[in-house]
Design an enzyme around this catalytic site. Structure first.
Site, PDB file in Angstrom:
ATOM      1  N   SER A   1      -8.441   3.578   8.682  1.00 15.30           N
ATOM      2  CA  SER A   1      -9.024   3.634   7.347  1.00 15.30           C
ATOM      3  C   SER A   1      -8.194   2.821   6.359  1.00 15.30           C
ATOM      4  O   SER A   1      -8.723   1.983   5.617  1.00 15.30           O
ATOM      5  CB  SER A   1      -9.116   5.086   6.881  1.00 15.30           C
ATOM      6  OG  SER A   1      -9.564   5.171   5.546  1.00 15.30           O
TER       7      SER A   1
ATOM      8  N   HIS B   1       0.855  -1.185   0.000  1.00 13.05           N
ATOM      9  CA  HIS B   1       0.000   0.000   0.000  1.00 13.05           C
ATOM     10  C   HIS B   1       0.883   1.224   0.000  1.00 13.05           C
ATOM     11  O   HIS B   1       1.857   1.304   0.753  1.00 13.05           O
ATOM     12  CB  HIS B   1      -0.905   0.038   1.238  1.00 13.05           C
ATOM     13  CG  HIS B   1      -1.650   1.336   1.353  1.00 13.05           C
ATOM     14  ND1 HIS B   1      -2.804   1.593   0.638  1.00 13.05           N
ATOM     15  CD2 HIS B   1      -1.381   2.472   2.056  1.00 13.05           C
ATOM     16  CE1 HIS B   1      -3.224   2.814   0.919  1.00 13.05           C
ATOM     17  NE2 HIS B   1      -2.390   3.375   1.767  1.00 13.05           N
TER      18      HIS B   1
ATOM     19  N   ARG C   1     -15.785  12.177   7.526  1.00 13.47           N
ATOM     20  CA  ARG C   1     -14.565  12.857   7.970  1.00 13.47           C
ATOM     21  C   ARG C   1     -14.181  13.965   7.008  1.00 13.47           C
ATOM     22  O   ARG C   1     -13.709  15.036   7.420  1.00 13.47           O
ATOM     23  CB  ARG C   1     -13.406  11.854   8.085  1.00 13.47           C
ATOM     24  CG  ARG C   1     -13.521  10.885   9.242  1.00 13.47           C
ATOM     25  CD  ARG C   1     -12.509   9.757   9.118  1.00 13.47           C
ATOM     26  NE  ARG C   1     -11.150  10.269   9.001  1.00 13.47           N
ATOM     27  CZ  ARG C   1     -10.152   9.622   8.377  1.00 13.47           C
ATOM     28  NH1 ARG C   1     -10.373   8.462   7.789  1.00 13.47           N
ATOM     29  NH2 ARG C   1      -8.954  10.158   8.320  1.00 13.47           N
TER      30      ARG C   1
ATOM     31  N   ASP D   1     -15.714   1.921   6.217  1.00 17.26           N
ATOM     32  CA  ASP D   1     -14.647   2.906   6.001  1.00 17.26           C
ATOM     33  C   ASP D   1     -15.078   3.955   4.982  1.00 17.26           C
ATOM     34  O   ASP D   1     -14.849   5.149   5.179  1.00 17.26           O
ATOM     35  CB  ASP D   1     -13.368   2.218   5.528  1.00 17.26           C
ATOM     36  CG  ASP D   1     -12.313   3.225   5.111  1.00 17.26           C
ATOM     37  OD1 ASP D   1     -11.873   3.999   5.981  1.00 17.26           O
ATOM     38  OD2 ASP D   1     -11.970   3.276   3.918  1.00 17.26           O
TER      39      ASP D   1
ATOM     40  N   LYS E   1      -9.070  -1.712   4.991  1.00 17.87           N
ATOM     41  CA  LYS E   1      -9.147  -2.234   3.627  1.00 17.87           C
ATOM     42  C   LYS E   1      -8.085  -3.296   3.385  1.00 17.87           C
ATOM     43  O   LYS E   1      -8.316  -4.276   2.692  1.00 17.87           O
ATOM     44  CB  LYS E   1      -9.022  -1.091   2.624  1.00 17.87           C
ATOM     45  CG  LYS E   1     -10.165  -0.072   2.712  1.00 17.87           C
ATOM     46  CD  LYS E   1     -10.108   0.957   1.616  1.00 17.87           C
ATOM     47  CE  LYS E   1      -9.016   1.986   1.831  1.00 17.87           C
ATOM     48  NZ  LYS E   1      -9.330   2.929   2.907  1.00 17.87           N
TER      49      LYS E   1
END
Length: 441
Positions: free
Chosen positions: A183, A82, A168, A161, A187
């Site tokens: 968050s 990621h 948010r 999320d 995932k």
């Protein structure tokens, strides 16, 4: 249980139990808790923070709000990566085929971009016909048959999320470390990987502006993954200047192809090698690539040979993409206008501001200001310069690719002050600012 009691408890600085956190996540996802109460709790978290246990419980609750992928039919050990963003960050397009070339299965779900440039799936959609909207059966089949698949994130993956992030975004609570960490990691946990390498960006072109901020976020995410039973490594990568040369979707695909063929920019090549080496170490579980230097050497050699291009080619073909566009990248979307942006004076470049390049690229239409915006895959910027370069007045610094004169003018306005000059020599920026290895914690 009452939501106002949960809000007041966090408002007063007390920790929330797992039951209270799940009550909030499940209730808000099911539309049983209104926005105004959810916003109040998020603001309380913003100011009071969360403990490690609270953050882990929030992450797990969001991950389990939808489907939890089981990838055991794809491989005994599936590794994922990621990136927290970055300007010119086309890393997945190179690293994932490179890792797959070693026989490591890659089954990745990626998001779209919101901001300066597109996300990984936006870049892949610059390739005509490339299908990122795969059913779960197709996702698994392509992973098994091709060894690599990259698809858009399913709406059934961590739906809590998506809903919480949207709230948010409009309530001033985005910049909360536990909320950011949960968050991202919700995932990742839902996507089913056994090992995860985080490429956490720091600098002008990243959300985290200082190494200290980035280290705090990276550590929080590593801890979440460890507590959820995943193997975790986080790299702190510099984002003060663009990564590589290309910024913009089709331009980045073309640069990724060149890099997979052994002809990419040196900094981008080295960045990809480092991320791939850590992924290989996780996949080898300390056996096949026991030493990082060994994994790094093998990844570097494989990338230089250009063999991993075939893994990208196989994935593009399997997902319906026009392979002729990666065999000949001049067939990718091309902008109609070119503008050469040149040095206004002589000296050594002391800054190439990634944030200003990002805003200029957004002005050209390469990214989204809102989720509904359409992306122009052809436009973008090639940044031919780096911090530490010696330049003479009139030297080419950047090439802007545009499809609209007004957008080009707006982009040039955004580039004002994007580079800074020094009369004295300037050291080149490091690619990385450190590593957090979960096995050492």
């Amino acid at each position: 249980m009452r939501m106002d009691d949960v809000i007041e408890k966090k408002r007063d600085g007390h920790g929330l139990t797992e039951r209270e956190i799940r009550y909030f996540v499940d209730g808000y996802t099911a539309d049983e808790i209104p926005d105004y109460q959810a916003a109040a709790l998020l603001m309380a978290i913003y100011f009071q923070g969360m403990s490690r246990a609270e953050t882990v419980n929030l992450t797990r609750a969001m991950a389990e709000s939808g489907d939890m992928l089981d990838l055991s039919d794809i491989g005994d050990y599936v590794v994922d990566k990621h990136s927290s963003g970055g300007v010119g960050d086309k890393t997945s397009l190179v690293v994932l085929p490179l890792v797959a070339s070693f026989g490591v299965p890659i089954a990745k779900m990626s998001g779209r971009g919101l901001g300066a440039t597109g996300g990984t799936v936006d870049k892949l959609e610059a390739i005509r016909g490339f299908n990122v909207s795969l059913s779960e059966d197709a996702f698994r089949r392509i992973a098994r048959e091709s060894g690599i698949v990259i698809a858009g994130q399913s709406a059934s993956l961590a739906p809590a999320d998506g809903k919480i992030y949207a709230l948010r975004d409009v309530t001033g609570t985005v910049a909360s470390q536990p909320l950011i960490a949960s968050s991202i990691m919700s995932k990742k946990l839902a996507a089913g990987a056994s090992g995860i390498v985080l490429d956490v960006k720091v600098g002008h072109g990243a959300f985290m502006k200082t190494p200290e901020e980035a280290r705090g976020l990276a550590l929080a995410m590593v801890q979440i993954g460890l507590d959820a039973g995943r193997d975790m490594i986080a790299l702190l990568a510099d984002a003060d200047q663009p990564l590589g040369v290309a910024v913009g979707n089709a331009l980045e695909v073309a640069e990724a192809v060149r890099t997979l063929q052994g002809a990419g920019p040196a900094d981008f090549h080295q960045h990809c090698v480092e991320v791939a080496a850590h992924m290989l170490r996780l996949a080898g579980q300390g056996q096949r690539w026991a030493e990082l230097s060994h994994a790094r050497g093998e990844a570097d050699a494989a990338l230089a040979r250009g063999g991993a291009f075939q893994d990208l080619h196989r994935m593009v073909k399997a997902q319906g993409g026009d392979v002729s566009q990666i065999e000949d990248t001049s067939r990718l979307p091309q902008a109609t206008l070119r503008f050469e942006w040149r040095a206004r004076e002589s000296g050594c470049l002391s800054a190439v501001r990634a944030d200003r390049v990002a805003r200029a690229t957004l002005a050209l239409g390469a990214g989204r200001r809102t989720k509904a915006d359409e992306i122009d895959h052809a436009v973008g910027i090639e940044a031919h310069c780096s911090v530490g370069d010696a330049v003479a007045a009139g030297d080419l610094l950047m090439t802007l690719h545009a499809n609209d004169e007004d957008r080009l003018t707006a982009a040039l306005d955004e580039l004002a002050g994007a580079v800074e000059y020094s009369e004295a020599p300037v050291e080149r920026l490091p690619l990385f600012h450190g590593v957090i290895d979960g096995r050492d914690l």
